[in-house]
Design a protein around this motif. Structure first.
Motif, PDB file in Angstrom:
ATOM      1  N   GLY A  98       0.796  -1.233   0.000  1.00 46.18           N
ATOM      2  CA  GLY A  98       0.000   0.000   0.000  1.00 46.18           C
ATOM      3  C   GLY A  98       0.820   1.270   0.000  1.00 46.18           C
ATOM      4  O   GLY A  98       2.010   1.280  -0.333  1.00 46.18           O
ATOM      5  N   HIS A  99       0.142   2.350   0.375  1.00 45.02           N
ATOM      6  CA  HIS A  99       0.775   3.676   0.363  1.00 45.02           C
ATOM      7  C   HIS A  99       2.040   3.720   1.205  1.00 45.02           C
ATOM      8  O   HIS A  99       3.026   4.358   0.834  1.00 45.02           O
ATOM      9  CB  HIS A  99      -0.203   4.722   0.914  1.00 45.02           C
ATOM     10  CG  HIS A  99      -1.332   5.018  -0.022  1.00 45.02           C
ATOM     11  ND1 HIS A  99      -1.146   5.484  -1.297  1.00 45.02           N
ATOM     12  CD2 HIS A  99      -2.686   4.913   0.137  1.00 45.02           C
ATOM     13  CE1 HIS A  99      -2.314   5.672  -1.887  1.00 45.02           C
ATOM     14  NE2 HIS A  99      -3.264   5.324  -1.043  1.00 45.02           N
ATOM     15  N   LYS A 100       1.998   3.025   2.349  1.00 44.11           N
ATOM     16  CA  LYS A 100       3.133   3.115   3.281  1.00 44.11           C
ATOM     17  C   LYS A 100       4.414   2.581   2.647  1.00 44.11           C
ATOM     18  O   LYS A 100       5.516   3.012   2.991  1.00 44.11           O
ATOM     19  CB  LYS A 100       2.825   2.324   4.560  1.00 44.11           C
ATOM     20  CG  LYS A 100       1.896   3.083   5.497  1.00 44.11           C
ATOM     21  CD  LYS A 100       1.565   2.244   6.708  1.00 44.11           C
ATOM     22  CE  LYS A 100       0.325   2.805   7.385  1.00 44.11           C
ATOM     23  NZ  LYS A 100      -0.352   1.814   8.217  1.00 44.11           N
ATOM     24  N   ALA A 101       4.275   1.633   1.741  1.00 38.70           N
ATOM     25  CA  ALA A 101       5.467   1.051   1.109  1.00 38.70           C
ATOM     26  C   ALA A 101       5.982   1.940  -0.026  1.00 38.70           C
ATOM     27  O   ALA A 101       6.997   1.618  -0.664  1.00 38.70           O
ATOM     28  CB  ALA A 101       5.149  -0.335   0.571  1.00 38.70           C
ATOM     29  N   ASP A 102       5.286   3.021  -0.286  1.00 36.78           N
ATOM     30  CA  ASP A 102       5.695   4.035  -1.259  1.00 36.78           C
ATOM     31  C   ASP A 102       6.130   3.427  -2.602  1.00 36.78           C
ATOM     32  O   ASP A 102       5.365   2.681  -3.197  1.00 36.78           O
ATOM     33  CB  ASP A 102       6.802   4.896  -0.636  1.00 36.78           C
ATOM     34  CG  ASP A 102       6.886   6.264  -1.302  1.00 36.78           C
ATOM     35  OD1 ASP A 102       5.860   6.670  -1.894  1.00 36.78           O
ATOM     36  OD2 ASP A 102       7.948   6.895  -1.242  1.00 36.78           O
ATOM     37  N   ASP A 103       7.375   3.739  -3.056  1.00 33.76           N
ATOM     38  CA  ASP A 103       7.779   3.313  -4.388  1.00 33.76           C
ATOM     39  C   ASP A 103       7.896   1.792  -4.492  1.00 33.76           C
ATOM     40  O   ASP A 103       7.579   1.200  -5.524  1.00 33.76           O
ATOM     41  CB  ASP A 103       9.117   3.984  -4.731  1.00 33.76           C
ATOM     42  CG  ASP A 103       9.389   3.897  -6.221  1.00 33.76           C
ATOM     43  OD1 ASP A 103       8.428   4.112  -6.997  1.00 33.76           O
ATOM     44  OD2 ASP A 103      10.525   3.590  -6.608  1.00 33.76           O
ATOM     45  N   ARG A 104       8.353   1.145  -3.414  1.00 32.56           N
ATOM     46  CA  ARG A 104       8.472  -0.330  -3.426  1.00 32.56           C
ATOM     47  C   ARG A 104       7.086  -0.952  -3.606  1.00 32.56           C
ATOM     48  O   ARG A 104       6.893  -1.880  -4.394  1.00 32.56           O
ATOM     49  CB  ARG A 104       9.096  -0.834  -2.121  1.00 32.56           C
ATOM     50  CG  ARG A 104      10.598  -0.580  -2.033  1.00 32.56           C
ATOM     51  CD  ARG A 104      11.052  -0.624  -0.579  1.00 32.56           C
ATOM     52  NE  ARG A 104      11.104  -1.978  -0.062  1.00 32.56           N
ATOM     53  CZ  ARG A 104      12.244  -2.640   0.141  1.00 32.56           C
ATOM     54  NH1 ARG A 104      13.389  -2.081  -0.157  1.00 32.56           N
ATOM     55  NH2 ARG A 104      12.232  -3.850   0.630  1.00 32.56           N
ATOM     56  N   GLY A 105       6.118  -0.422  -2.856  1.00 34.78           N
ATOM     57  CA  GLY A 105       4.754  -0.927  -2.944  1.00 34.78           C
ATOM     58  C   GLY A 105       4.186  -0.724  -4.341  1.00 34.78           C
ATOM     59  O   GLY A 105       3.540  -1.613  -4.900  1.00 34.78           O
ATOM     60  N   ARG A 106       4.475   0.460  -4.916  1.00 34.41           N
ATOM     61  CA  ARG A 106       3.964   0.758  -6.261  1.00 34.41           C
ATOM     62  C   ARG A 106       4.533  -0.245  -7.257  1.00 34.41           C
ATOM     63  O   ARG A 106       3.824  -0.775  -8.109  1.00 34.41           O
ATOM     64  CB  ARG A 106       4.358   2.186  -6.649  1.00 34.41           C
ATOM     65  CG  ARG A 106       3.775   2.633  -7.980  1.00 34.41           C
ATOM     66  CD  ARG A 106       4.192   4.041  -8.373  1.00 34.41           C
ATOM     67  NE  ARG A 106       3.767   5.024  -7.393  1.00 34.41           N
ATOM     68  CZ  ARG A 106       4.572   5.751  -6.632  1.00 34.41           C
ATOM     69  NH1 ARG A 106       5.893   5.587  -6.728  1.00 34.41           N
ATOM     70  NH2 ARG A 106       4.121   6.622  -5.775  1.00 34.41           N
TER      71      ARG A 106
END
Lengths: 621, 311
Positions: A369-377
């Protein structure tokens, strides 16, 4: 002995008479695949219940029966509304019409419909806390929010917990219901004026929804919580015989209906894409003729696939929709109707549906999700690329009754961007692997097993989740699918506990806003943004787009919004369904409309053709 | 006898309290989703959900909800179906007829056939005909109920046109629609019933009094119908009476597949839709029916076998 014999004759006679009364035979019989929940327009808004309601109730507008994309035409409104130049005020002239006769009126005689009836019904929609339709006017009409708060303060203590009912008709509510709302007024007996706090271009679409239909306050006062079984409307039909759990509603022609005629214009053809015009399809033969054509229509519920199909083949049902099991029995490998079925007078019609199916990532999740920022994206992008929606359509839609989706807006919807193509909606395993490595998880190493929530526990749902799991396995991501009942699934999603889940969204009205609001931050679960996607840039564009009229300017904003979604990948798109309707040769004027799939008043039955086909054992000659 | 019945009826009180507690706890656990969220559908806001949860008393502690539930039971008002907003009591009354129109004739026919065949098997025990009937019974049991439904609807109803495929009509018209479900019900129940009754009859036929009767030259027909059947009645009665409450509940599968608006279909629907008032009512009604069914069994024993005394 003689007495016994006489008794037996009487019983057999009664059985035969009871079972075969020709006067009670319907002109046509249609089927719902899910239970009809009743006739309260503010509580029962699923497609099937709405399908029953629109035969009886009418709103200000309806959808043109033949034109596509959908267009509005006046129904209880006399004409199109006057709209103020600032787009904030809509003035409707109400048609001269009466409610059907019913015991709820003094002397049982239906009275005239007034603009005040609309005001009362819309206020009831907003006042009842359990109403499922308040969202269409929340924060929109001048003074209505404040009125709603006041009304609910009075209504809440009156709640009948045992009957789960908010009695708007209670004497304590009379003053509140009579209180004027600045933006929702009956100017005179037949003039309704609605004033908005900001432009609401989707408003007119909502006037064709079952939430905004008109019914008499006498109905609510007389039947109270039992109004579920006693609809009183202005429509072409009224309900003759209905008890909610009998799975059969008998609609009969309403003798006091204000009338209407079959449309004189239809959709044009498109020879380049093989689309035949409505005129060439014979859909304009009844142009200008008085509606309705059928006197008596049965609407039955058959929840299981096999009896539905067999009843259709036997001529008991006039129309059914395709589904996975039926497809295999009825269609060739080329996606055409089997010749033996065509010989039995069965026809088929193909119409795109206004929906999208997708896999949603929970943006509240710390890993994806959002918390994982670029990794999550990057993980979401990789998963989206790894997902093979073409294979899914091949397996789940028999390769024909779905088209892979490349964005959230289905074709045929105002604001649809034909060339929208998410760069992550194509199946590309190698690119997915690269993105996963860039995210720091080469071959999926270091990633936990993801939970995939399915909204069913049947074989079809299981095949769907297995496809997702296998696709993810190709890039090294482990997925653990969970079967759920709908309520368990809904509870997890609304409670933001579902990590990854498969869902679908059908249009409430044919406008892109209805799909783009699914990513609007303030609408996070339990509201409609179930992925809990939250992007201020997207929200700012949404706030601009929602007050714009459809057109190139709005399309440009929509493109920007889609570009943000493409990059952020809160969904992995699956498909837009295509409706294949099977119908019998004797059913005339049938044209499928996804938003209102049952429009009995337009249908006609060729009784001679029906008798001929059925007397030939189902073979058309 | 009266004292016994009163005592048994008093047992009902803790039983109902226990059933009510379990039902209340299960549904308050949130295991089946949140009824408020479900009522409000897809555009619900957190405030709206909280408002409706409060109105439904779902935000109260479990013991208060249990107390509310007991209050509803005492007043015999089961409220309204959360899905259909009609009175649950009316749903039960209107659903009982269609359910019984399948289960009573089917159960009567199946029991009559099974008892007759079991006597026949007992008379020819160990012979080819007994074995053939036994194999047939096992075969009937081995076939999935769905296969019967699919075969019945496709072949008997659609292809041969012998029955209606699906649907229901109230009044005499119902007869056309219940024939096929009855037939399938008979096929579904006859296998296990026959095996059970055959065992009971064989137990009896081995008894000394049968040997004595035969030794005295009593005819085989009289031995079977007068001695064996009479004494085999106790297990038969037990099974029949125990199954009586289930007749009211209807058939979950058949009603759903044949569109019969009975209590079985209603129960399945309410489980799927998490319709709490209907589920609570059906659980309660079923518990009561079971208690009375058991009581009836005990009383029936004394009629069938005067040696049995109620303590």
């Amino acid at each position: 002995m003689r007495v016994a014999r006489s008794l037996a004759v009487c019983i057999v006679g009664a059985l035969v008479a009871g079972g075969c009364d020709p006067a009670r035979q319907p002109d046509a019989r249609f089927v719902s695949i899910a239970e009809i929940k009743g006739f309260d327009p503010i509580l029962c808004n699923d497609q099937y219940s709405s399908g029953a309601q629109i035969q009886v109730y009418e709103g200000l507008n309806e959808f043109h029966y033949l034109k596509r994309p959908l267009e509005l035409v006046p129904l209880m409104a006399e004409a199109k509304p006057e709209i103020s130049p600032d787009g904030l005020t809509y003035t409707f002239r109400i048609r001269d019409a009466v409610f059907q006769d019913d015991p709820c009126f003094p002397g049982g005689k239906g009275r005239k419909v007034t603009a005040q009836d609309f005001v009362w019904c819309w206020k009831r929609l907003m006042a009842v806390p359990s109403s499922t339709g308040t969202w269409i006017f929340d924060g929109k009409i001048k003074g209505l929010d404040a009125w709603k708060e006041e009304a609910q303060k009075v209504l809440e203590p009156l709640f009948d917990r045992v009957n789960e009912y908010y009695p708007v008709e209670a004497p304590q509510m009379r003053d509140v219901m009579a209180k004027e709302v600045k933006g929702l007024r009956a100017v005179d007996e037949r003039t309704l004026r609605v004033e908005f706090v900001e432009p609401y271009p989707q408003f007119l679409w909502t006037t064709a929804m079952s939430y905004t239909v008109v019914y008499p306050h006498e109905m609510v006062e007389h039947y109270g919580v039992d109004l579920m079984n006693h609809p009183v409307g202005t429509g072409a039909y009224h309900v003759e015989d209905y008890w909610i759990f009998d799975r059969k509603i008998v609609f009969v022609r309403n003798p006091t209906w204000h009338g209407g005629t079959y449309p004189a214009e239809g959709a044009p053809g498109d020879p380049e894409h093989g689309v035949v015009s409505d005129a060439d399809r014979g859909l304009l033969k009844d142009a200008g003729k008085k509606l309705p054509f059928l006197d008596r229509v049965e609407f039955v519920t058959v929840t299981e696939s096999q009896p539905r199909w067999l009843k259709f083949l036997s001529g008991d049902l006039d129309r059914v929709q395709t589904e996975r099991q039926i497809w295999a029995q009825s269609m060739t490998d080329k996606g055409e109707l089997r010749p033996e079925l065509a010989a039995r007078g069965i026809k088929i019609q193909r119409e795109p549906m206004s929906d999208v199916t997708f896999t949603s990532f929970n943006m509240d999740d710390p890993v994806i999700g959002h918390k994982a920022d670029d990794r999550g994206r990057k993980i979401r992008q990789a998963m989206s690329l790894a997902y093979d929606s073409r294979f899914w359509v091949e397996r789940m839609r028999n390769g024909f009754w779905g088209v892979p989706a490349h964005g959230p807006i289905p074709p045929g919807i105002a604001g649809y961007v034909p060339d929208a193509d998410s760069p992550y909606s194509q199946h590309d395993v190698e690119r997915a692997k690269r993105l996963l490595a860039e995210a720091g998880y080469p071959g999926g190493k270091g990633l936990p097993e993801f939970d995939y929530e399915d909204n069913g526990s049947d074989t079809v749902s299981k095949i769907g989740s297995d496809i997702f799991r296998n696709c993810m396995a190709e890039i090294g991501i482990r997925v653990n699918p969970h079967s759920n009942t709908w309520d368990q699934f809904d509870d997890k999603v609304k409670g933001r506990r579902a990590q990854i889940f498969g869902m679908a969204w059908g249009a409430d009205y044919p406008d892109a806003q209805n799909f783009l609001q699914l990513f609007y931050g303030p609408f996070g679960s339990p509201n409609s943004n179930n992925s809990n996607y939250n992007n201020p840039a997207y929200d700012a564009l949404y706030d601009r787009m929602k007050v714009m009229q459809p057109g190139p300017e709005r399309d440009a904003v929509i493109r920007k919004m889609l570009a943000i979604l493409d990059e952020d990948c809160p969904w992995s798109y699956t498909d837009h369904r295509v409706a294949y309707s099977y119908y019998r040769s004797w059913l005339l004027n049938f044209k499928y409309m996804d938003i209102n799939p049952w429009l009995f008043k337009y249908y006609r039955v060729d009784a001679a053709e029906k008798a001929r086909v059925l007397s030939n054992g189902g073979e058309a000659k | 006898m009266t004292a016994y019945i009163v005592r048994r009826l008093l047992y009902v009180v803790p039983l109902v309290l226990g059933v009510a507690l379990i039902v209340s706890l299960i549904y308050n656990s949130g295991l089946f989703g949140d009824p408020a969220s479900k009522m409000l559908a897809k555009h619900a806001t957190p405030e709206q959900i909280a408002q409706v949860r409060h109105a439904l008393h779902l935000d109260r502690p479990w013991y208060q909800q249990y107390w509310d539930f007991l209050g509803d039971l005492v007043s015999f008002d089961f409220g309204r179906s959360s899905q259909y907003h009609v009175k649950v009591s009316e749903m039960i009354v209107r659903g009982a007829g269609p359910s019984l129109s399948i289960t009573v004739p089917a159960f009567t026919i199946a029991t009559a056939i099974a008892v007759s065949l079991s006597l026949f098997c007992a008379a020819f025990r160990g012979k080819a005909v007994d074995r053939a009937i036994l194999v047939g019974a096992v075969a009937l049991m081995s076939v999935s109920s769905l296969v019967y439904v699919i075969f019945g609807q496709y072949f008997l109803a659609h292809q041969l046109g012998l029955f209606e495929i699906h649907g229901y009509e109230r009044g005499f018209g119902a007869w056309r629609f219940v024939q096929l479900p009855i037939l399938i019900f008979v096929f579904l129940t006859i296998g296990p019933d026959l095996r059970f009754y055959r065992t009971a009859m064989l137990e009896e036929i081995k008894q000394d009094y049968v040997r004595t009767a035969r030794a005295k030259g009593v005819g085989e027909r009289r031995v079977l119908f007068h001695h064996v059947l009479r004494n085999g009645l106790i297990p038969i009665l037990t099974r029949v009476v125990i199954e009586l409450p289930f007749l009211f509940l209807g058939s979950l599968l058949l009603e759903r597949f044949f569109g019969i608006p009975g209590l079985g279909g209603m129960t399945v629907e309410s489980v799927i839709a998490n319709d709490l008032p209907v589920l609570k009512a059906m659980t309660f009604v079923f518990a009561i029916l079971l208690v009375f069914g058991n009581l009836l069994t005990d009383i029936a024993y004394t009629i069938a076998d005067p040696r049995v005394r109620l303590g």
